[in-house]
Design an enzyme around this catalytic site. Structure first.
Site, PDB file in Angstrom:
ATOM      1  N   TYR A 152      92.875  23.728  92.282  1.00 47.52           N
ATOM      2  CA  TYR A 152      93.736  22.998  91.510  1.00 47.52           C
ATOM      3  C   TYR A 152      92.862  22.616  90.279  1.00 47.52           C
ATOM      4  CZ  TYR A 152      97.615  22.114  94.466  1.00 47.52           C
ATOM      5  OH  TYR A 152      98.821  22.252  95.512  1.00 47.52           O
TER       6      TYR A 152
ATOM      7  N   ASP B 290      98.521  21.882 100.889  1.00 44.96           N
ATOM      8  CA  ASP B 290      99.758  21.809 100.342  1.00 44.96           C
ATOM      9  C   ASP B 290     100.645  22.656 100.859  1.00 44.96           C
ATOM     10  OD1 ASP B 290     101.728  21.139  98.039  1.00 44.96           O
ATOM     11  OD2 ASP B 290     101.153  23.203  97.445  1.00 44.96           O
TER      12      ASP B 290
ATOM     13  N   ASP C 142     104.192  21.565 103.836  1.00 47.06           N
ATOM     14  CA  ASP C 142     105.661  21.908 103.618  1.00 47.06           C
ATOM     15  C   ASP C 142     105.927  22.625 105.027  1.00 47.06           C
ATOM     16  OD1 ASP C 142     105.402  20.868 100.965  1.00 47.06           O
ATOM     17  OD2 ASP C 142     106.930  22.604 100.367  1.00 47.06           O
TER      18      ASP C 142
ATOM     19  N   LYS D   1      89.187  29.592 105.513  1.00 43.35           N
ATOM     20  CA  LYS D   1      89.390  31.098 105.358  1.00 43.35           C
ATOM     21  C   LYS D   1      87.964  31.452 105.286  1.00 43.35           C
ATOM     22  CE  LYS D   1      91.744  34.930 105.131  1.00 43.35           C
ATOM     23  NZ  LYS D   1      92.493  35.310 106.219  1.00 43.35           N
TER      24      LYS D   1
ATOM     25  N   ASP E 232      95.540  31.445 108.067  1.00 36.18           N
ATOM     26  CA  ASP E 232      96.850  32.495 108.516  1.00 36.18           C
ATOM     27  C   ASP E 232      97.075  32.133 110.242  1.00 36.18           C
ATOM     28  OD1 ASP E 232      93.983  33.486 109.266  1.00 36.18           O
ATOM     29  OD2 ASP E 232      94.536  35.600 108.549  1.00 36.18           O
TER      30      ASP E 232
HETATM   31  C1  IPM Z   1     102.661  18.093  96.194  1.00 35.66           C
HETATM   32  C2  IPM Z   1     103.060  18.893  94.899  1.00 35.66           C
HETATM   33  C3  IPM Z   1     101.888  19.025  94.016  1.00 35.66           C
HETATM   34  C4  IPM Z   1     100.769  19.643  94.552  1.00 35.66           C
HETATM   35  C5  IPM Z   1     102.421  19.768  92.635  1.00 35.66           C
HETATM   36  C6  IPM Z   1     103.665  19.206  92.264  1.00 35.66           C
HETATM   37  C7  IPM Z   1     101.250  19.455  91.808  1.00 35.66           C
HETATM   38  O1  IPM Z   1     103.481  20.104  95.543  1.00 35.66           O
HETATM   39  O2  IPM Z   1     102.093  16.849  95.905  1.00 35.66           O
HETATM   40  O3  IPM Z   1     102.300  18.782  97.374  1.00 35.66           O
HETATM   41  O4  IPM Z   1     100.769  21.019  94.704  1.00 35.66           O
HETATM   42  O5  IPM Z   1      99.749  18.973  94.934  1.00 35.66           O
HETATM   43 MN    MN Z   2     103.411  20.458  97.826  1.00 43.80          MN
END
Ligand code: IPM
Ligand code: MN
Ligand code: NAD
Length: 375
Positions: free
Chosen positions: A148, A249, A253, A193, A225
């Site tokens: 990032y 990240d 999710d 990884k 993975d």
């Molecule tokens: C999160 C989001 C952010 C990230 C983006 C919007 C920059 O996906 O907070 O999880 O990748 O950190």
């Molecule tokens: Mn995110």
């Protein structure tokens, strides 16, 4: 004594874009209920971030917003992001830069993302109840390093993102994760990884060294993975997951499926200055303005903020309110609940649950709201 303001706390509130303002409105409603119940006074200093900030000032993180964040006791954020930028890879200024700058400016190196499978939701998940039961894990995601923030080269025919980590960056987030594991089920899983990436091997070496300082914590190493698969196959196995920025990240999710929806996952970002509390989800533009978004992630983020402010019973009351309302079978559409409700109705129910405590009666709530969809 209950209603005498005893505690004046200044909070920076950044609603952001899309559903951000709607879910933050519910979180503030819940904070107001906490203030009423426990005799606190929260003052809210609102600021722009993301696409709305670009509209207003040209910058995704105006100086004024950053200043408000620096001088607050804590920051509560909604979400940033707008389709206008998602569909334009050539945009020079992007909403996401505002959030990344905020994290970097405040030195928020640890992003803590707890994942809980609530009892009331176990039968609503695409995963089977027996797989989900007992899921209670927490992801420690490094937040200010890695791909990032590495040097970027962005040409027409070629582009690169540098992934760099230093030992210091690994250590500071790792120690927090080790300490947390020590207070929980004492299992730390490093996700990396290391079979391919030099940065992952640095992480692995450091964690092996640090492990000596935490003899009661069992440390395990999992390639990302495989971890992605194990998370949905055997989620209750995990206790504390430690990982670098991008893997954290993506895995969080994925982990949201365990909780029933991305709208369920809160987070705390802590580091060198004021801490930031925000849902894991984004601005979900398809739902913006419709009052259908799940506010639980934002509300539980406010709960994590209360914890960090030293208000443990208050934080517990927020979590208990969520548990109780979900147990009624009530929820926003993403949860596919037995009894549907809107984002703001869910916020109202949570506020009532907090204010009324043991007296909380959803039947009375229904009569007051005159709603046909709530119990
Ligand atoms: C999160 C989001 C952010 C990230 C983006 C919007 C920059 O996906 O907070 O999880 O990748 O950190
Ligand atoms: Mn995110
Ligand atoms: P998103 O998280 O906004 O939405 C993905 C999906 O998750 C949605 O389609 C929806 O099904 C579900 N979802 C998310 N939040 C929900 C909620 N509160 N209630 C119910 N369902 C919910 O991710 P995206 O669609 O990939 O990104 C949209 C925008 O948000 C982009 O501009 C992206 O950059 C931004 N983003 C911001 C953050 C942040 O502010 N921290 C995080 C992720 C994405």
């Amino acid at each position: 004594m209950d209603h005498i303001p005893t505690n004046k706390i200044k909070l920076a509130v950044l609603p952001g874009d899309g559903i951000g303002p709607e879910v933050i409105e519910q979180a503030v409603k819940v904070l107001d209920a906490v203030a009423e119940r426990y005799g606190h006074f929260f003052s809210y200093c609102y600021g722009d971030i993301g696409a709305i900030a670009i509209d207003h000032t040209g910058s995704p993180l105006p100086e004024e917003t950053l200043e408000a964040c620096r001088t607050a006791s804590a920051i509560l954020m909604g979400a940033i992001g707008h389709p206008r930028y998602d569909q334009d890879p050539n945009a020079k200024v992007r909403p996401e830069q505002g959030l990344l700058q905020l994290r970097k400016s405040l030195g928020l190196f640890a992003n803590i993302r707890p994942v809980t499978a609530y009892d009331g939701l176990l039968d609503l998940s695409p995963l089977r109840r027996e797989i989900l039961a007992g899921t209670d894990l927490i992801i420690y995601r490094e937040l200010t390093g890695g791909l990032y923030f590495g040097e970027k080269e962005e040409g027409d025919r070629q582009a690169s993102d540098l992934c760099r980590y230093t030992v210091e960056e690994v250590d500071r987030v790792a120690r927090l994760a080790f300490e947390k594991a020590g207070q929980r089920r004492k299992r730390l899983t490093l996700v990396d990884k290391a079979n391919v990436l030099a940065t992952s091997r640095l992480w692995r070496r450091r964690i092996m060294e640090l492990a000596g300082d935490y003899p009661d914590v069992e440390v395990e190493y999992l390639y990302v993975d495989n971890a992605a698969m194990q998370l949905v196959l055997n989620p209750s196995y995990f206790d504390v997951i430690l990982t670098e920025n991008l893997f954290g990240d993506i895995l969080s999710d994925e982990a949201s499926v365990l909780a029933g929806s991305l709208g369920m996952l809160p987070s705390a970002s802590i580091g060198l200055q004021t801490s930031l509390f925000e849902p894991v989800h984004g601005s979900y533009p398809q739902a913006a303005g419709q009052d259908i978004a799940n506010p639980i992630a934002a509300v539980l983020s406010a709960g994590m903020m209360l914890d960090q402010l030293g208000l443990q019973p208050e934080a517990e009351a927020v979590r208990l309110a969520v548990t109780r309302v979900l147990r009624l079978g009530v929820g926003t559409p993403d949860l596919k609940p037995n009894i549907g409700c809107s984002c703001s109705q869910f916020g109202d129910l949570l506020a009532s649950a907090i204010i009324e405590g043991e007296e909380f009666s959803p039947r009375r709530e229904k009569m007051e709201a005159g709603a046909s969809t709530i119990i």
